[in-house]
Enzyme design. Sequence first.
Site, PDB file in Angstrom:
ATOM      1  N   ASP A 234       0.743  -1.168  -0.053  1.00  0.00           N
ATOM      2  CA  ASP A 234       0.114   0.273  -0.102  1.00  0.00           C
ATOM      3  C   ASP A 234       0.808   1.351  -0.095  1.00  0.00           C
ATOM      4  OD1 ASP A 234      -2.527   1.530   0.517  1.00  0.00           O
ATOM      5  OD2 ASP A 234      -1.444   2.220   2.261  1.00  0.00           O
TER       6      ASP A 234
ATOM      7  N   TYR B  39       2.364  10.245   0.775  1.00  0.00           N
ATOM      8  CA  TYR B  39       3.616   9.623   1.519  1.00  0.00           C
ATOM      9  C   TYR B  39       4.911   9.982   0.839  1.00  0.00           C
ATOM     10  CZ  TYR B  39       0.120   6.393   3.334  1.00  0.00           C
ATOM     11  OH  TYR B  39      -0.920   5.934   3.897  1.00  0.00           O
TER      12      TYR B  39
ATOM     13  N   LYS C 150      -3.914   5.843  -3.451  1.00  0.00           N
ATOM     14  CA  LYS C 150      -5.063   6.704  -2.877  1.00  0.00           C
ATOM     15  C   LYS C 150      -5.146   7.892  -3.795  1.00  0.00           C
ATOM     16  CE  LYS C 150      -4.069   4.963   1.778  1.00  0.00           C
ATOM     17  NZ  LYS C 150      -2.565   4.263   1.452  1.00  0.00           N
TER      18      LYS C 150
ATOM     19  N   PHE D 271      -0.281  -0.811  15.641  1.00  0.00           N
ATOM     20  CA  PHE D 271       0.295  -0.043  16.727  1.00  0.00           C
ATOM     21  C   PHE D 271       0.192   1.223  17.083  1.00  0.00           C
ATOM     22  CE2 PHE D 271       3.863  -2.972  14.763  1.00  0.00           C
ATOM     23  CZ  PHE D 271       3.386  -4.194  15.454  1.00  0.00           C
TER      24      PHE D 271
ATOM     25  N   SER E 200       0.608   3.975  15.466  1.00  0.00           N
ATOM     26  CA  SER E 200       1.540   4.872  15.058  1.00  0.00           C
ATOM     27  C   SER E 200       2.866   4.619  15.985  1.00  0.00           C
ATOM     28  CB  SER E 200       1.168   6.452  15.058  1.00  0.00           C
ATOM     29  OG  SER E 200       0.035   6.716  14.182  1.00  0.00           O
ATOM     30  N   GLY E 201       3.030   3.485  16.829  1.00  0.00           N
ATOM     31  CA  GLY E 201       4.091   3.382  17.277  1.00  0.00           C
ATOM     32  C   GLY E 201       4.134   3.133  18.768  1.00  0.00           C
TER      33      GLY E 201
ATOM     34  N   ALA F 197       3.953  -0.899  19.565  1.00  0.00           N
ATOM     35  CA  ALA F 197       5.092  -1.386  19.178  1.00  0.00           C
ATOM     36  C   ALA F 197       6.265  -1.171  20.370  1.00  0.00           C
ATOM     37  CB  ALA F 197       5.686  -1.089  17.718  1.00  0.00           C
TER      38      ALA F 197
END
Length: 335
Positions: free
Chosen positions: A54, A59, A85, A237, A239-240, A243
């Site tokens: 994706d 991005y 997208k 997660f 965004s982190g 994790a």
Amino acid sequence: MSIIRQRTFDRGELTISELGFGGAGLGNLFRPVSNAQAQSAIDCAWQQGVRYFDTAPHYGSGLSERRLGLALHERPRQQWLLSSKVGRLLSPIAGVTHADGECYMQAAPFQRLYDYSYDGVMRSFEDSLQRLGVSQIDILYMHDIGRLTHGDAHAAHFATAMDGGHKAMVELREQGLVKAIGLGVNEWEVCDEALNHADFDCFMVANCFTLLNNSITEHFTERCRSRQISLVVAAPFNSGVLAKGSAGAGHYFYGDTPDAVIQQVMALEEICKAFNIPLQAAAIQFPLLYSCVKTVVIGMTHADRIEQNLSWYHQPVPAEFWQTLVQQGHIRAFD
């Protein structure tokens, strides 16, 4: 090669790997990565059995699409699924080599301009084909519709998207240039709203189908299942933070983690410790408990992290663990 299970979309015949490659990191999200590192990450994910990739114009202002397209160029096209997208057009910034902004470091020198109109979607799609070097895209999402992104301007953008933008996406699907259409958002509520105005095959929901944020399961998962709409879950997660854990410095919704969320994470860690299960494994596997969820998309930019994600994906998790999360109010009973 690691064995990653496959699921099939409830509409059409798209078969997708349960673990997907999130391309935001390829666009230098939070930190820059080299072209070589991007290529290595995609190669590693492929070797581990990942077959869904994706990306988005947002991005890195096109950087992610260019890197992903180049890395996949020599792979047999029928063996992998690709999504990108629409909703932003890229306008060059004169005299600039790189441009930081919106959490992306050393991104390509383009300004992002929201455009959910018929013409804007068609142009965005054509631009993405060229950056990716492909003739079709399997799944096309309309990106970042919603109040979280647009605030007071949401109503105007939403009206344009449900009228002109959606019409363009339907035409692209009818022409065989895309196989499935949907929204790619950080708030599931706008997907619920959109279904009152238009029909979609799938939704990508990021940061809002997690162990920390799962109000989506109150009724929306059932609405999707009843209407045969597939869900793609990104950012499991948050965004982190899920994790790195409570002691780490992980982001939450792309920003700093509030103290209240840290407390939530600590409570989850206690349950995980009791069952000897990594928090990260629970975070990845939680959305897959729902039949309407077809894949979980994770950002992957380092070979060691990709291998670790696969290990967490394969981690055995007993039913008693999930029942404990339900009993303690972290998640709801699931299908």
